[in-house]
Design a protein around this motif. Structure first.
Motif, PDB file in Angstrom:
ATOM      1  N   GLN A 129      -1.453 -20.749   9.268  1.00  0.00           N
ATOM      2  CA  GLN A 129      -0.105 -21.249   9.533  1.00  0.00           C
ATOM      3  C   GLN A 129       0.537 -21.821   8.285  1.00  0.00           C
ATOM      4  OE1 GLN A 129      -0.712 -23.807  12.918  1.00  0.00           O
ATOM      5  NE2 GLN A 129      -0.189 -22.146  14.326  1.00  0.00           N
ATOM      6  N   THR A 130      -0.243 -22.518   7.498  1.00  0.00           N
ATOM      7  CA  THR A 130       0.315 -23.087   6.277  1.00  0.00           C
ATOM      8  C   THR A 130       0.687 -21.991   5.295  1.00  0.00           C
ATOM      9  OG1 THR A 130      -1.195 -24.928   6.541  1.00  0.00           O
ATOM     10  CG2 THR A 130      -0.067 -24.739   4.440  1.00  0.00           C
ATOM     11  N   LEU A 131      -0.200 -21.022   5.190  1.00  0.00           N
ATOM     12  CA  LEU A 131       0.043 -19.941   4.237  1.00  0.00           C
ATOM     13  C   LEU A 131       1.221 -19.080   4.660  1.00  0.00           C
ATOM     14  CD1 LEU A 131      -3.508 -18.635   3.266  1.00  0.00           C
ATOM     15  CD2 LEU A 131      -1.734 -19.478   1.744  1.00  0.00           C
ATOM     16  N   ALA A 132       1.368 -18.917   5.970  1.00  0.00           N
ATOM     17  CA  ALA A 132       2.310 -17.933   6.509  1.00  0.00           C
ATOM     18  C   ALA A 132       3.649 -17.920   5.769  1.00  0.00           C
ATOM     19  CB  ALA A 132       2.520 -18.173   7.992  1.00  0.00           C
ATOM     20  N   LYS A 133       4.213 -19.089   5.532  1.00  0.00           N
ATOM     21  CA  LYS A 133       5.548 -19.161   4.945  1.00  0.00           C
ATOM     22  C   LYS A 133       5.521 -19.012   3.430  1.00  0.00           C
ATOM     23  CE  LYS A 133       8.112 -20.032   8.624  1.00  0.00           C
ATOM     24  NZ  LYS A 133       7.610 -21.206   9.289  1.00  0.00           N
ATOM     25  N   GLN A 134       4.358 -19.048   2.847  1.00  0.00           N
ATOM     26  CA  GLN A 134       4.310 -19.051   1.391  1.00  0.00           C
ATOM     27  C   GLN A 134       3.833 -17.734   0.825  1.00  0.00           C
ATOM     28  OE1 GLN A 134       3.077 -22.794  -0.235  1.00  0.00           O
ATOM     29  NE2 GLN A 134       2.259 -23.445   1.726  1.00  0.00           N
ATOM     30  N   VAL A 135       3.501 -16.816   1.698  1.00  0.00           N
ATOM     31  CA  VAL A 135       3.010 -15.522   1.234  1.00  0.00           C
ATOM     32  C   VAL A 135       3.675 -14.408   2.031  1.00  0.00           C
ATOM     33  CG1 VAL A 135       0.771 -16.498   0.617  1.00  0.00           C
ATOM     34  CG2 VAL A 135       1.091 -15.477   2.859  1.00  0.00           C
ATOM     35  N   ASP A 136       3.588 -13.207   1.505  1.00  0.00           N
ATOM     36  CA  ASP A 136       4.178 -12.070   2.208  1.00  0.00           C
ATOM     37  C   ASP A 136       3.203 -11.460   3.202  1.00  0.00           C
ATOM     38  OD1 ASP A 136       6.325 -12.509   0.625  1.00  0.00           O
ATOM     39  OD2 ASP A 136       5.838 -10.950  -0.826  1.00  0.00           O
ATOM     40  N   GLY A 137       1.953 -11.782   3.049  1.00  0.00           N
ATOM     41  CA  GLY A 137       0.965 -11.216   3.958  1.00  0.00           C
ATOM     42  C   GLY A 137      -0.374 -11.884   3.759  1.00  0.00           C
ATOM     43  N   VAL A 138      -1.217 -11.753   4.743  1.00  0.00           N
ATOM     44  CA  VAL A 138      -2.509 -12.437   4.692  1.00  0.00           C
ATOM     45  C   VAL A 138      -3.652 -11.441   4.868  1.00  0.00           C
ATOM     46  CG1 VAL A 138      -4.027 -14.040   5.910  1.00  0.00           C
ATOM     47  CG2 VAL A 138      -1.643 -14.652   5.502  1.00  0.00           C
ATOM     48  N   LEU A 139      -4.636 -11.597   4.020  1.00  0.00           N
ATOM     49  CA  LEU A 139      -5.893 -10.862   4.157  1.00  0.00           C
ATOM     50  C   LEU A 139      -6.873 -11.787   4.855  1.00  0.00           C
ATOM     51  CD1 LEU A 139      -4.750  -8.788   2.326  1.00  0.00           C
ATOM     52  CD2 LEU A 139      -6.601  -9.159   0.715  1.00  0.00           C
ATOM     53  N   LEU A 140      -7.228 -11.412   6.047  1.00  0.00           N
ATOM     54  CA  LEU A 140      -8.118 -12.265   6.822  1.00  0.00           C
ATOM     55  C   LEU A 140      -9.506 -11.620   6.821  1.00  0.00           C
ATOM     56  CD1 LEU A 140      -8.231 -14.774   8.530  1.00  0.00           C
ATOM     57  CD2 LEU A 140      -7.518 -13.418  10.492  1.00  0.00           C
ATOM     58  N   CYS A 141     -10.433 -12.289   6.187  1.00  0.00           N
ATOM     59  CA  CYS A 141     -11.753 -11.681   6.018  1.00  0.00           C
ATOM     60  C   CYS A 141     -12.764 -12.294   6.961  1.00  0.00           C
ATOM     61  CB  CYS A 141     -12.246 -11.860   4.591  1.00  0.00           C
ATOM     62  SG  CYS A 141     -11.161 -11.119   3.402  1.00  0.00           S
ATOM     63  N   SER A 142     -13.441 -11.449   7.684  1.00  0.00           N
ATOM     64  CA  SER A 142     -14.511 -11.898   8.572  1.00  0.00           C
ATOM     65  C   SER A 142     -14.079 -13.108   9.390  1.00  0.00           C
ATOM     66  CB  SER A 142     -15.755 -12.268   7.764  1.00  0.00           C
ATOM     67  OG  SER A 142     -16.114 -11.222   6.916  1.00  0.00           O
TER      68      SER A 142
END
Lengths: 331, 331
Positions: free
Chosen positions: B110-123
DNA sequence: ATGTTTCGTGCAACCGGTTGCAGTCCGCTC
DNA sequence: GAGCGGACTGCAACCGGTTGCACGAAACAT
């Protein structure tokens, strides 16, 4: 797409500024109004946009952490310490890996500068001059390098190196090799200086070298032919690589050569022989660095740089042993 | 403090919009003007503020990367792959560590969501349901979990597990223990399913467990008393810990128990006995994940999720050997 | 009843960029 | 020489918040 402050304002029938205050200065808004706003926000799934907030406040609540090699377990632990500690202060730590490349290091700092409130620079490979220039862009805490006028977190690696060499000497070793780290590394210079200052030994410095397992592996021949009985390596990865290489060459550790690493990474405990090493308090360093950085960030220009020095200690395992004289002629 | 676009505009005698275009759409501005602007920018040390740019464009040129444990070498290599590859695409990757805590994982996203264009969610350790909800906030690529309708990067760990168990079987092992990974891990379930599907063996599943060296160490007694001759561990860290623990208990590896890990981390190559393991292409996974994510980010809503499956392969070293019948009564 | 605080809220400018629209200048065509 | 199109550039609104200031109402003092 996502709800903004204006959506919330409209939904709760107040002005955007009231919504803003509800989140950033709750005590300024009437309890009743606040609840109404909060309800609307909850309803719309509103979360303040940190980037937008940063634009006016100048505080992103993010910290940058730059390391030379994220795959080096020493740094992993430092990172974990820093992230966990920062989280308790409502800060997030963004990690970036320079791949040991000073050029990349500089670029990363410049990119990060505008997106974070401060940077933790770990074991930099850049020159002091460049770091001092970059410092105008963003507050720094430098880990593993002494820099006048800046906040530093140091590990007392000089004393660790002395202790390690003292240990070798007490086992009878006199001809000792020192595997230096990368060029530009303060730690490497500290170790070298400390080693040179130890009296009564015959020191051979080999390097600079790549501070990795491969780097150590590549040095096996050089060490085997250097006519030394003891080795202190810049870090555990190199030490482990060296042991691997020596074993392949048929040189027994510790029977023919004793090896000491630095860092105390897990791999050193599971490799055989178990590695004697100088333990570095990586997690504590991460936490301390965050503390110093937040101090700096909070105080602004007026901050006085602080210096933290963390103790190291020697852990004796199986990769060091007494000198066996005349070994090479034994059966 | 730092120079802004308006400073540059003033210094070069043009409007801010012209300065803006000089950087974001150079072909729209006259060569002469552009040079003047560039000179002024250079002079003032101006660098565009990414956060401000992100506000209007909606593109931060940052990616988030979330891992369970940054100290796990498997993830380190994945991170390196992702960061290096992203850099070639003018993106930066911010890494965050959840410490294996689903709660922290959710907050971080949630914190990252607004600061990045996309998220790599590993395992991920989160449930599918939660991930699907979070997906509304930010585009995802999930690594190491199969999720319908989302871009995935998978490693063919099921086939790797089959191969590993086949290897044990070919050495005569029939009674085999499987050390499961953490709850919520897709990989762990894949391995378990694959193992269950192998005919003619007597499988004992132990777990869920913490996927660390300590986790493996803690299982030594359970394995020793489980009357098995072969073990497949969720990852190398656990396998290494297990070997350590078994050795302490006086159980010889591979003479009494054969152990296979998964990942192929460096520590497995330097520990003794050298670890037989299923190699996972961590760096390639990082690169691939970045590719899929940028694809998703570029295409916006219309993007079709992609699935990449990377091959694994068994590396046979010294921690596995033939079953020795009646060993326990031997001298 | 009047003057003074205090509290709560709205207004509007601002952070540092981007971008659609419109205007100017120029050369070119017919 | 009027009309047209293209190349540049300026204007101003906008992104999503924050914050100094002003204003009205209520609370308090006198």
């Amino acid at each position: 797409m996502a709800a903004t402050i204006r959506d919330v304002a409209q939904a709760s029938g107040v002005h955007v500024s009231t919504v803003s205050r509800t989140f950033s200065a709750p005590h300024l808004v009437n309890t009743e109004t606040r609840n109404r706003v909060l309800a609307a926000a909850e309803d719309l799934g509103y979360r303040p946009n940190r980037a937008a907030r940063a634009l006016t406040t100048g505080r992103t609540h993010n910290l940058g952490l730059i390391v030379a090699d994220i795959a080096n377990p020493f740094f992993s632990h430092l990172i974990k310490g820093a992230q966990a500690h920062a989280r308790t202060r409502d800060y997030h730590v963004f990690v970036a890996d320079t791949d040991e490349d000073p050029q990349v290091e500089e670029e990363l700092i410049q990119t990060l500068a505008k997106q974070v409130d401060g940077v933790l620079l770990c074991s930099p490979r850049l020159s002091n001059r460049v770091i001092e220039k970059l410092r105008e862009d963003v507050p720094f805490v430098v880990v593993n390098r002494r820099m006048k006028g800046m906040s530093n977190v140091l590990m007392d690696v000089g004393s660790g190196a002395r202790e390690a060499i003292g240990h070798l000497v007490s086992l009878g070793h006199r001809r000792i090799a020192l595997l230096a780290g990368p060029a530009g590394s303060w730690t490497s210079r500290e170790i070298t200086d400390a080693a040179h200052a130890v009296p009564g030994i015959d020191l051979t410095v080999i390097g600079p070298n790549s501070p990795t397992e491969h780097g150590g592996l590549a040095l096996a021949e050089a060490v085997a032919s250097a006519d030394v009985t003891g080795v202190l390596a810049y870090n555990d990865l190199m030490a482990i690589g060296l042991v691997e290489g020596l074993t392949e060459l048929g040189v027994e550790v510790p029977d023919q050569v004793s090896v000491v690493g630095i860092d105390d990474i897990v791999a050193g405990r599971v490799s055989r022989p178990k590695l004697t090493t100088v333990a570095m308090p990586a997690e504590a360093a991460g936490r301390t660095a965050v503390d110093l950085l937040l101090q700096l960030v909070g105080a602004g220009e007026t901050a006085t740089p602080a210096l933290a020095t963390l103790a190291t200690n020697l852990i004796i395992r199986d990769s060091t042993g007494p000198v066996r004289h005349g070994l090479r002629t034994d059966p």
